[in-house]
Design an enzyme around this catalytic site. Structure first.
Site: not given
Ligand code: GLU
Length: 428
Positions: A107, A219, A221-222
């Protein structure tokens, strides 16, 4: 744990430790899996539009890459902390493992508020982030993606910087790119849709007809938007949506007792999820307190915002009518609240299973990017549904068989897969 002293990393480690105890995980596996294997902390100088230079803090944390390259989003958040990213990187490892895609967990984050930056400043920030990380990311070691407040355009700027430095095209190095620029159809919808695929399966196992259910969402958002769209399309009724108001710096809950028309509400929100209050009220929405989403007489709660939203203090607000909690967000429930959910017998679809649709589609995007051949949307969503449904049932069946809480069952499967990979590689 209250909001002030909440630490996501402690939560992630406690969840891990509890399951490590449960499955009697050996000591070396515990040590290697309970913390990230690599961390990058750096500064990003950005020339602002007014001629000044502002220095932002950036992070990328690779928790584990035994099953494949580290994978996970990059968050833009003014309140970002290293410990939050550590926790989120751990959850990514469990997420890719529970859906069984050949990737690890990582992350990233930039301490910034994109709502206050111009497009040109955001572009320079994205490029600066990559310049600091170029040696340590890529399709074979760590693949970023969008996350909280970052989007496809940010990913494309990042990829362009990466490829410019490398002097070649590496479309598999970053996912969540725009469609037509190496992105996959369905990626925008994937996380939210995945949440609803798992909800659909959960309701089936509980013998509840989705068309007779009501839901309350946190929420907009997306993730929340596409979860709301698919849930409505499947016949569910959304009574409330709670979202952050960036002008008032507080959350509000928007309620429509006849059911929210998601298409209509989307038209009056900005790209970060803030709804235009005046317009909503004039359309007949009731405007309630931010926490009111928890108190609604609904069957389903769908937290799809940030970490630590369902806490022991807030748990008593949850209406007795709630039968299912589907965690669209990462880490929305505190460990103390987990116990209360268990005690009340609410069915939980845990975060790293529930919201794994995004990373699963990212994996499909990598595959398509590397083949340079793109599937149509139906094919992508079909494959996504198959993966999510299989992962859900594997966890549900283990939970039934061993009488485990769903979160613990998901952990048992994920930890087992990662611990095996670590062992097979000869790391322990
Ligand atoms: N940000 C998204 C998650 O928390 C997707 C991560 C990704 O596609 O690598 O799962």
């Amino acid at each position: 744990m209250t909001q002030e002293n909440y630490n996501a990393y402690q939560t992630a480690q406690k969840q891990f430790d509890d399951v490590a105890d449960l499955v009697n995980l050996n000591q070396s596996a515990r040590e290697i899996l309970r913390e990230p294997s690599r961390e990058f902390h750096f500064t990003i100088p950005v020339k602002m539009d007014d001629g000044t230079t502002k220095v932002f803090k950036g992070y990328r944390i690779q928790h584990n890459d035994a099953r494949g390259p580290a994978k996970g989003g990059i968050r833009f958040d003014p309140n970002e902390t290293v410990d939050t990213i550590r926790a989120l990187s751990m959850w990514m490892t469990w997420k890719t493992a529970v859906v069984d895609i050949p990737l690890g967990g990582g992350k990233g984050g930039i301490v910034c508020d994109p709502r206050t930056l111009s497009d040109a400043e955001q572009e320079r920030l994205c490029r600066g982030y990559i310049r600091q990380l170029v040696k340590n990311i890529g399709e074979l070691n760590d693949v970023p993606a969008p996350d909280v407040m970052s989007n496809a355009q940010h990913m494309l700027w990042m990829l362009d910087e990466y490829e410019t430095i490398k002097g070649a095209r590496y479309p598999g190095a970053i996912t969540g790119k725009p469609v037509g620029m190496g992105g996959s159809l369905g990626r925008t919808e994937a996380t939210g849709y995945g949440v609803i695929y798992t909800l659909r399966e959960a309701l089936k196992t509980l013998n509840i007809d989705i068309t007779e259910t009501t839901a309350s969402i946190q929420g907009f958002g997306n993730v929340a938007e596409y979860a709301a769209r698919l849930y409505s399309a499947m016949g569910g009724k959304i009574l409330t949506i709670s979202t952050w108001d960036n002008q008032d710096k507080k959350a509000y809950t928007y309620r429509n007792p006849n059911g929210i028309d998601v298409d209509q509400l989307v038209l009056i929100k900005d790209k970060f999820g803030t709804i235009d209050k005046e317009k909503a009220v004039s359309m007949g929405y009731e405007l309630l307190d931010g926490d009111a989403w928890l108190e609604q007489e609904v069957d389903i709660l769908l937290p799809a915002a940030l970490e630590n939203q369902i806490t022991a203090e807030k748990f008593p607000l949850i209406n007795q009518s709630v039968k299912v909690i589907c965690e669209g967000a990462n880490g929305p429930t505190s460990t103390e609240a987990d116990q209360l959910i268990k005690d009340r017998g609410i069915y939980l679809v845990p975060d790293f299973l529930c919201n794994a649709g995004g990373v699963t589609c990212s994996y499909f995007e990598q595959v398509q990017s590397n083949m340079n051949y793109f599937w149509d949307k139906e094919e992508v969503l079909d494959k996504l549904d198959t993966k999510m449904t299989a992962a859900f049932h594997a966890v549900h069946e283990l939970a039934e068989e061993k009488q485990l809480y769903m979160r613990d069952a998901a952990y048992v499967i994920a930890i087992d897969r990662v611990a095996n990979a670590v062992k097979q590689r000869g790391w322990i």
